[in-house]
Design a protein around this motif. Structure first.
Motif, PDB file in Angstrom:
ATOM      1  N   GLN A 168       4.334   9.073   1.196  1.00  0.00           N
ATOM      2  CA  GLN A 168       5.653   8.717   1.716  1.00  0.00           C
ATOM      3  C   GLN A 168       6.184   9.788   2.660  1.00  0.00           C
ATOM      4  OE1 GLN A 168       7.391   8.156  -2.243  1.00  0.00           O
ATOM      5  NE2 GLN A 168       7.904   6.059  -1.692  1.00  0.00           N
ATOM      6  N   LYS A 225       1.916  -0.067   1.334  1.00  0.00           N
ATOM      7  CA  LYS A 225       2.058  -1.475   0.971  1.00  0.00           C
ATOM      8  C   LYS A 225       1.223  -1.808  -0.260  1.00  0.00           C
ATOM      9  CE  LYS A 225       3.184  -3.470   5.504  1.00  0.00           C
ATOM     10  NZ  LYS A 225       2.666  -4.275   6.640  1.00  0.00           N
ATOM     11  N   THR A 226      -0.011  -1.269  -0.291  1.00  0.00           N
ATOM     12  CA  THR A 226      -0.891  -1.501  -1.444  1.00  0.00           C
ATOM     13  C   THR A 226      -0.287  -0.912  -2.716  1.00  0.00           C
ATOM     14  OG1 THR A 226      -2.834  -1.415  -0.005  1.00  0.00           O
ATOM     15  CG2 THR A 226      -3.210  -1.109  -2.364  1.00  0.00           C
ATOM     16  N   LYS A 282      10.969   3.349   0.430  1.00  0.00           N
ATOM     17  CA  LYS A 282      11.434   1.991   0.117  1.00  0.00           C
ATOM     18  C   LYS A 282      11.114   1.613  -1.324  1.00  0.00           C
ATOM     19  CE  LYS A 282      10.665  -2.862   1.344  1.00  0.00           C
ATOM     20  NZ  LYS A 282      10.098  -3.194   0.027  1.00  0.00           N
ATOM     21  N   SER A 283       9.890   1.889  -1.763  1.00  0.00           N
ATOM     22  CA  SER A 283       9.489   1.495  -3.108  1.00  0.00           C
ATOM     23  C   SER A 283      10.280   2.260  -4.165  1.00  0.00           C
ATOM     24  CB  SER A 283       7.990   1.712  -3.317  1.00  0.00           C
ATOM     25  OG  SER A 283       7.587   1.222  -4.567  1.00  0.00           O
ATOM     26  N   SER A 333       5.270  -2.960  -7.869  1.00  0.00           N
ATOM     27  CA  SER A 333       6.036  -4.178  -8.086  1.00  0.00           C
ATOM     28  C   SER A 333       5.499  -4.936  -9.303  1.00  0.00           C
ATOM     29  CB  SER A 333       5.973  -5.067  -6.839  1.00  0.00           C
ATOM     30  OG  SER A 333       6.684  -6.262  -7.046  1.00  0.00           O
ATOM     31  N   ASP A 335       2.885  -0.217  -3.170  1.00  0.00           N
ATOM     32  CA  ASP A 335       4.124  -0.948  -3.447  1.00  0.00           C
ATOM     33  C   ASP A 335       3.841  -2.202  -4.265  1.00  0.00           C
ATOM     34  OD1 ASP A 335       5.561   0.923  -2.112  1.00  0.00           O
ATOM     35  OD2 ASP A 335       5.840  -0.242  -0.278  1.00  0.00           O
ATOM     36  N   LYS A 336       2.741  -2.910  -3.937  1.00  0.00           N
ATOM     37  CA  LYS A 336       2.381  -4.117  -4.685  1.00  0.00           C
ATOM     38  C   LYS A 336       2.048  -3.773  -6.133  1.00  0.00           C
ATOM     39  CE  LYS A 336       0.617  -6.888  -0.812  1.00  0.00           C
ATOM     40  NZ  LYS A 336      -0.589  -7.500  -0.179  1.00  0.00           N
ATOM     41  N   LYS A 381       1.189   3.251   6.335  1.00  0.00           N
ATOM     42  CA  LYS A 381       2.015   2.092   5.968  1.00  0.00           C
ATOM     43  C   LYS A 381       1.212   1.097   5.139  1.00  0.00           C
ATOM     44  CE  LYS A 381       5.510   2.087   9.645  1.00  0.00           C
ATOM     45  NZ  LYS A 381       6.046   1.340  10.819  1.00  0.00           N
ATOM     46  N   ASP A 382      -0.047   0.865   5.541  1.00  0.00           N
ATOM     47  CA  ASP A 382      -0.908  -0.050   4.774  1.00  0.00           C
ATOM     48  C   ASP A 382      -1.159   0.493   3.374  1.00  0.00           C
ATOM     49  OD1 ASP A 382      -1.054  -1.768   6.905  1.00  0.00           O
ATOM     50  OD2 ASP A 382      -3.001  -1.044   7.635  1.00  0.00           O
ATOM     51  N   ASP A 423      13.372   0.640  -4.404  1.00  0.00           N
ATOM     52  CA  ASP A 423      13.232  -0.654  -5.066  1.00  0.00           C
ATOM     53  C   ASP A 423      13.540  -0.542  -6.552  1.00  0.00           C
ATOM     54  OD1 ASP A 423      12.672  -2.194  -2.879  1.00  0.00           O
ATOM     55  OD2 ASP A 423      10.498  -2.133  -3.109  1.00  0.00           O
TER      56      ASP A 423
END
Length: 402
Positions: free
Chosen positions: A127, A183-184, A269-270, A190, A186-187, A179-180, A273
């Motif tokens: 990050q 995203k991984t 962001k995460s 989540s 973050d999933k 960023k990719d 979240d």
């Protein structure tokens, strides 16, 4: 990342402006905070330079005369770093470094550097690295031109030291890759949050250095890193907490700050979240800080930006053990004395009239903890029975420390 030797501090000066949007009192608050940021990063401040301008000079932020004054001072006193309270444009950064011939940092770069020091996990480091690259991209010409003069230290950790490739395409490719990667992750995070769905989720929020981690340790009986420096905690910590016999999940998140760099808001962001998806927020406030009202406003603004401002909230005013005020008798000849405020007096203040449940505590001494724990229990219980009305009979409140 470079390791700083213990007790080895860089010497720096600070620069700020009084403008039409920022009066002298406000500037002093920001400069006090900037000095604490500098100390957290590993610098001692020799002097502050301020100037009144209707708006920052487009070329050197301050006027040419003030820039010359700063240059002469840093040269005479062998100061290595000049730190500006606002974000500098790429051209301002380039002009200032060329004219002053020392390392120039702005508030954003300083905060990014602290984050680079504090990031412990691979996720947090990713990050921070993304935020650093997004900050550096428009400043590549300046950064790589002076790369041979960099000797590490504040503002020079991370990609500026290790990535010698100067091509913008390489940097953009790196940003895309990071960023990719996020995203991984973050999933995955989540999915983890969804798996926690059967328990009420409570998130600690607040300005940096208000005592969230200390409170986390006290409530969860665990050891989360806590220190009297800004951004002591970067990585999100989740603990299962039981009050009475009612379990819930408690999350400690990164502290907020005024003028928070937009790159960090996007990169974290995460982490945010966790706040966005919480069922209940505990807004921790350092009541002993002279700018605590501004801190509350800053946190509320960020909560609004991430669409979390409508959530149920408990206001926890912390550090009442540190708060005192000047008390004077009616006789003006009597010297002022420091006086602490009692809990009964706190409950009569305007803070106690908040639209949210409010409590006054000391996370360090655990003063008034029973009232706070009962308040948290009541709010968690209310959320719990709205979600699971059929197993409410399982829970009743009692103070497990009595």
């Amino acid at each position: 990342m470079l390791e700083k030797k213990e007790h080895q501090y860089e010497r720096a000066v600070l620069v700020g402006l009084v403008t039409q949007n920022q009066d002298e009192d406000k500037l002093k608050e920001y400069m006090d905070e900037l000095e604490f940021l500098a100390y957290t990063a590993g610098a001692t401040v020799d002097r502050r330079f301020t100037q009144k301008l209707s708006q920052p000079d487009s070329r050197t932020f301050v006027g040419s005369g003030k820039a010359l004054e700063i240059k002469e001072y840093v040269k005479e006193n062998e100061i290595g770093t000049v730190i500006f309270d606002d974000e500098l444009s790429p051209s301002q950064l380039k002009n200032l470094e060329r004219e002053m011939e020392v390392k120039i940092l702005d508030r954003t770069n300083l905060i990014l550097d602290i984050f680079a020091q504090r990031a412990q996990t691979s996720y947090a480091r990713t990050q921070v690295e993304l935020a650093q690259y997004q900050y550096l991209l428009p400043r590549l010409t300046r950064m790589w031109t002076h790369l041979e003069r960099q000797k590490g230290g504040i503002g020079m950790r991370g990609p500026g030291e290790t990535e010698i490739e100067t091509d913008r395409r390489i940097i953009r490719d790196r940003i895309t890759l990071l960023k990719d990667k996020l995203k991984t992750i973050d999933k995955q995070m989540s999915t983890q949050r969804q798996n926690r769905g059967k328990m009420v989720r409570v998130s600690l929020v607040g300005y940096t250095n208000v005592g969230k981690s200390t409170l986390m340790n006290a409530l969860s009986k665990s050891e989360v890193f806590a220190e009297n420096k800004l951004f002591a905690t970067l990585d999100t910590t989740v603990r299962k907490v039981v009050i009475g016999n009612l379990p819930f999940l408690l999350t400690d998140t990164v502290g907020f700050i005024r003028k928070l760099p937009t790159q960090l808001v996007e990169s974290f962001k995460s982490t945010l979240d966790e706040v966005r998806e919480a069922d209940l927020l505990i807004h921790v406030v350092d009541i002993s800080h002279e700018s605590f009202e501004d801190h509350i406003a800053s946190v509320n603004q960020i909560l609004q930006e991430i669409d979390a401002h409508q959530k149920p909230m408990i206001m926890v005013f912390n550090k009442i053990d540190d708060f005192s005020y000047e008390k004077k008798d009616e006789d003006d000849l009597t010297p002022a004395s420091k006086k602490n405020i009692s809990l009964e007096e706190w409950k009569k203040t305007w803070m106690a009239k908040s639209k949210h449940p409010t409590v006054f505590i000391s996370a360090l001494t655990k003063e008034n903890f029973p009232e706070m724990k009962k308040m948290i229990y009541d709010e968690v219980h209310r959320i719990h029975i709205s979600r699971f009305p059929y197993n409410d009979f399982l829970f009743e409140y009692f103070d497990d420390e009595e």
